[in-house]
Design an enzyme around this catalytic site. Structure first.
Site, PDB file in Angstrom:
ATOM      1  N   ASP A  43       0.117   2.452  -8.514  1.00 13.26           N
ATOM      2  CA  ASP A  43       1.097   2.348  -7.435  1.00 13.26           C
ATOM      3  C   ASP A  43       1.486   0.859  -7.313  1.00 13.26           C
ATOM      4  OD1 ASP A  43       2.493   2.920  -4.936  1.00 13.26           O
ATOM      5  OD2 ASP A  43       0.791   1.941  -3.953  1.00 13.26           O
ATOM      6  N   ILE A  44       2.609   0.576  -6.692  1.00 14.06           N
ATOM      7  CA  ILE A  44       3.072  -0.823  -6.609  1.00 14.06           C
ATOM      8  C   ILE A  44       2.774  -1.436  -5.230  1.00 14.06           C
ATOM      9  CG2 ILE A  44       5.076  -2.371  -6.746  1.00 14.06           C
ATOM     10  CD1 ILE A  44       6.331  -0.393  -8.722  1.00 14.06           C
ATOM     11  N   ASP A  45       3.493  -0.967  -4.205  1.00 14.16           N
ATOM     12  CA  ASP A  45       3.382  -1.599  -2.876  1.00 14.16           C
ATOM     13  C   ASP A  45       2.041  -1.302  -2.220  1.00 14.16           C
ATOM     14  OD1 ASP A  45       6.389  -2.520  -1.968  1.00 14.16           O
ATOM     15  OD2 ASP A  45       6.393  -0.865  -3.383  1.00 14.16           O
ATOM     16  N   ASP A 223      -2.631   3.321  -2.608  1.00 15.24           N
ATOM     17  CA  ASP A 223      -3.111   2.933  -1.273  1.00 15.24           C
ATOM     18  C   ASP A 223      -2.656   3.839  -0.140  1.00 15.24           C
ATOM     19  OD1 ASP A 223      -0.398   1.922  -1.566  1.00 15.24           O
ATOM     20  OD2 ASP A 223      -0.730   1.021   0.405  1.00 15.24           O
TER      21      ASP A 223
HETATM   22 MG    MG Z   1       1.606   1.956  -2.009  1.00 16.94          MG
END
Ligand code: MG
Length: 272
Positions: A43-45, A223
């Site tokens: 995942d990125i953010d 997250d």
């Molecule tokens: Mg995220």
């Protein structure tokens, strides 16, 4: 080799799970010899990048793109970003680098990192529905509207007090359109409305059917609430799941912050 990796993963799970669970972090050196049997899904953010007050303010810290590029080489290309962001948005963030990706919560996918991108586009959201949802940005100053075409996101990190009003208003819109094939994705200070029928998990399942991901053991790090769909399918794929910032249900361990994820990825390349 596969069974060796399976044993390693079980040992890894035991190592992680036998310890003090809330502090369990993955052990990079156990994975290093097996990089070419793994698929690394990120995942990125809030996972690779620190969250910022608005989605446009995120930035890629020095060294991260190099780490991702080297891991892509070491896994023969089996590294993919898995994000709610659009492919276009992901490419702007990591420019000039281009990575394989599952984007838009599974609405888009790119299976090869060259510019001949393959994208699976979900149908656009109904115009009238979009118009009604877009009007919700007026509930409070600070609510930012993001139109991805196939979904619409209301970001309220700058207006956290508006959360309840946003979700109530979205429920009202949905009640007026009971047959619309849509679902609401709650995230960190974001409420996203998208077509039902695709998720990060459906995107990852599709991705894992294709080379170079096919047949590999996935490691997924995420997250947010939307990542839980992927955590849930990791056992079916003999994969490992790690959450960031909190220990989510069903994960093998967790990282405290994106900086710890970045350090872990760097140590996969250089375990010293
Ligand atoms: Mg995220």
């Amino acid at each position: 080799m596969k069974s060796e990796l399976a044993d390693m993963a079980m040992d890894q799970k035991r190592t992680i799970l036998d310890g003090d669970a809330p502090d369990a972090v993955p052990v990079p050196h156990a994975l290093v010899p097996h990089l070419d049997e793994l698929a690394i899904l990120l995942d990125i953010d809030g996972t690779l990048l620190d969250l910022m007050p608005t989605p446009r303010e995120v930035w890629v810290p020095p060294g991260l793109s190099e780490t991702l590029k080297h891991l892509t080489e070491r896994t023969s290309g089996a590294l993919a970003l898995v994000s709610g962001r659009s492919l276009n948005d992901i490419d702007l963030i990591f420019a000039p680098d281009v990575f394989r990706a599952v984007a838009g919560h599974g609405a888009e996918m790119r299976l090869s990192a060259d510019n001949e991108a393959e994208a699976v586009h979900a149908p656009p959201l109904d115009k009238e529905l979009k118009r009604r949802l877009a009007a919700l940005a007026k509930l409070s100053p600070g609510i930012l509207l993001e139109d991805k075409g196939y979904s619409l996101a209301l970001h309220y990190r700058l207006a956290p007090h508006a959360e309840k009003a946003i979700y109530e208003a979205v429920s009202l819109v949905r009640a007026e359109l009971p047959n619309a094939p849509i679902e609401v994705l709650p995230g960190k200070f974001v409420c996203e409305i998208k077509h039902s029928g695709f998720t990060k998990a459906t995107g990852v399942c599709e991705l894992m059917k294709h080379e170079p991901f096919k047949g590999r053991r996935p490691i997924f790090i995420g997250d947010d609430v939307t990542d839980e769909t992927v955590f849930a399918i990791m056992p079916d794929m003999d994969g490992l799941a790690f959450s960031v910032g909190r220990r989510a249900m069903g994960v093998n361990g967790h990282f405290d912050a994106p900086a710890d994820v970045r350090a872990f990825l760097a140590r996969l390349l250089d375990p010293r």
